[in-house]
Design an enzyme around this catalytic site. Structure first.
Site, mmCIF file in Angstrom:
data_model
loop_
_atom_site.group_PDB
_atom_site.id
_atom_site.type_symbol
_atom_site.label_atom_id
_atom_site.label_comp_id
_atom_site.label_asym_id
_atom_site.label_seq_id
_atom_site.Cartn_x
_atom_site.Cartn_y
_atom_site.Cartn_z
ATOM 1 N N CYS A 1 0.823 -1.206 0.000
ATOM 2 C CA CYS A 1 0.000 0.000 0.000
ATOM 3 C C CYS A 1 0.863 1.266 0.000
ATOM 4 O O CYS A 1 2.074 1.210 0.163
ATOM 5 C CB CYS A 1 -0.907 0.006 1.223
ATOM 6 S SG CYS A 1 0.014 0.171 2.777
ATOM 7 N N ALA B 1 3.019 1.812 3.028
ATOM 8 C CA ALA B 1 4.231 0.985 2.995
ATOM 9 C C ALA B 1 5.307 1.659 2.148
ATOM 10 O O ALA B 1 6.483 1.666 2.511
ATOM 11 C CB ALA B 1 3.913 -0.398 2.447
#
Ligand code: CFM
Length: 549
Positions: A67, A70
């Protein structure tokens, strides 16, 4: 397709494999995936087929992607040891982005700050989701400053923060006024902000550029000073790169962001060159630094011994100093002795074996060099989240159509700094470099360097992995932890190219030797092919209910 030593690949038609993958999908999904699965063909002037990339994963497909949070917190900022990082969100996001990537760091002095062993989070609960989390965030910032006394503090937003509308930037401003000695900034990097971690890279680049870069004017000692962009010191890669550049008499001013410090970033605009390792995660920074400060950038690759030598030569050519050029040649010659010795024996055992690489946004390209050095062929590769320019080269940039998801990420307008813009090379210098084959600001992408008929797949999924394994029977599959055990249960060894399993470094000369040896052990071990799952040995298992017996 060319013939492998054992003739296997020769029998495989990549188009047929693509069709087999698509057959399992509903018509609309198949139509879309068809544009993301491409049989490579390199035409004149490095023209390659167009690939669909950086678009949403179709719901229901088991993707390898992560994501935006991240990409921002875990990838770009995570490896910095002295920026205190607070995850504003539920505890899982902070916990799972905490050092799983094996990024290493080494403070310069024993007293030097190193916050990386800590995972700081506001640990949002239902109460904050309902009534708002800003109060808790402020409290967390106060507590963290009192405990750690950082120079800089970053706040990272997770999905719920955006959904409930917490204003993390207002909190950062308020806290900064209260603590004027600390540079406090926040990232709107909610996980859903983009189609993958790629969005998070861009968000991180923007904030570091506006809030950190150019804050300090001190430059380091050294005649040939440059920054390394997109090197994150996984398994100690940056340590090996620094060992080599030190030996050559080059000075790394800042690495974004492996083994890095806040002050290195803040003064990085004083260096004379940016070299870019991972183009995907940090090309934004390279472009913005060039526009604002006049620092040119050069794509290099320290993965692979030959690639490392080539990159060092390019850097030396840029600085255009005969003493430096000679010294670099001496270092390469010295380092290559051991590399060649190991490579020769290993090559004799690995020649013709097949590799597949499916990693984030640059390693699927870079690691093909290492495999080629020991005679192994990459028959299929792809990125999880890279864009068309990483596949086809930056020449396609003007043709990339912006979609709503990309437009969602802020694009900063950057112009020359009124006092600090300084072009590092004059026109004559640029021309000379061009004649020497050193092209600034260029990335040719992965596909022009891959053999015709290799299968290039964007955002590979579980089903397609199974087809690849079944049809090609590769000798090694490179991906990450989510794929590792599925692939190994199919009898194929998997090398993690995100975290390097428990090993590394793989960059530079010593890293190349490490990699050759490990791959040799993996592809020549019979253990995976001997292991049989119980259902393969006796496929029929009889079961019964306890109460019937
Ligand atoms: Fe760049 Fe990376 Fe990569 Fe990346 Fe990553 Fe990574 Fe990667 Mo994992 S920054 S794109 S977001 S090289 S964490 S160090 S290994 S997916 S190929």
């Amino acid at each position: 397709m060319a013939v492998a030593k054992d003739g296997r690949v020769d029998l495989i038609d990549p188009l047929e494999i693509k069709e087999e993958m698509l057959r399992s999908y509903p018509v609309k999904v198949a139509r879309r995936r068809a544009r993301q699965i491409v049989v490579n063909k390199v035409e004149d002037s490095e023209q390659v087929p167009e690939i669909l990339a950086n678009t949403r994963t179709i719901p229901g497909i088991l993707t390898m992607r992560g994501c935006a949070y991240a990409g921002c917190k875990g990838v770009v900022l995570g490896p910095t040891r002295d920026i205190l990082q607070i995850t504003h969100g539920p505890i899982g996001c902070g916990f799972y982005s905490w050092l799983t990537r094996r990024n290493q760091t080494r403070p310069r002095t024993p007293e030097g700050h190193n916050f990386m062993p800590y995972a700081l989070s506001t640990d949002m609960q239902e109460e904050e989701i309902i009534f708002g989390g800003e109060k808790k965030l402020k409290k967390a910032v106060e507590e963290a400053i009192a405990l750690f006394h950082p120079k800089a503090l970053g706040i990272f937003s997770t999905c719920p923060v955006g959904l409930i509308g917490d204003d993390v930037h207002a909190v950062a401003r308020e806290m900064e006024e209260k603590h004027p000695g600390v540079n406090i900034f926040a990232f709107s990097c909610e996980g859903y902000k983009g189609v993958s971690q790629s969005a998070g890279h861009h968000i991180a680049n923007n904030k570091i550029f506006t809030d950190v870069l150019g804050q300090l004017e001190e430059s380091k000692e050294g005649k040939f000073r440059f920054n390394i962009l997109g090197e994150y010191n996984i398994g100690g890669d940056a340590f090996e790169i620094e060992r080599i550049t030190d030996k050559c008499g080059l000075t790394v001013h800042a690495t974004f962001s492996g083994n890095s410090e806040y002050e290195d970033f803040a003064s990085s605009h004083t260096a004379d060159l940016n070299v870019v390792m991972c183009h995907r995660s940090i090309n934004y920074m390279a472009d913005m630094m060039e526009k604002k400060y006049g620092i040119p950038w050069l794509k290099i690759n320290f993965i692979g011994a030959n690639a490392t030598a080539k990159s060092l030569r390019k850097i030396a050519a840029y600085f255009d100093d005969s003493e430096l050029i000679d010294r670099v040649e001496r270092v390469i010659a010295e380092e290559m002795v051991e590399v060649e010795k190991v490579r020769e024996t290993i090559r004799s055992r690995c020649e013709g074996k097949l590799a597949m690489l499916f990693v984030g946004g640059s390693r699927a390209h870079h690691y093909q060099e290492l495999f080629a050095e020991i005679g192994m062929r990459t028959v299929s590769a792809g990125y999880e989240f890279a864009h068309r320019d990483d596949y086809e080269g930056r020449k396609v940039l003007p043709n990339i159509q912006m979609d709503a998801d990309t437009r969602n990420i802020e694009e900063l307008t950057v112009g020359p700094d009124p006092t600090r813009y300084l072009p590092r090379k004059d026109e004559e210098g640029m021309k000379k470099l061009g004649r020497e084959g050193v092209n600034l600001g260029e990335y040719r992408g992965m596909m022009p360097e891959m053999a015709d008929s290799s299968l290039v797949i964007d955002d590979l999924n579980h089903h397609e992995t199974e087809v690849l394994l079944k049809r090609y029977k590769p000798d090694v599959f490179c991906a990450g932890i989510k794929e590792k055990y599925v692939v190994q249960k199919a009898g194929v060894p998997l090398k993690q190219l995100h975290s390097y399993d428990y090993s590394g470094p793989y960059a530079g000369f010593k890293g190349a030797i490490n990699f050759y040896r490990e791959i040799d052990r993996m592809v020549n071990s019979k253990v995976f092919r001997l292991a049989k799952a119980p259902w393969q040995e006796s496929p029929e298992l009889a079961g019964g209910y306890g109460w019937n017996e």
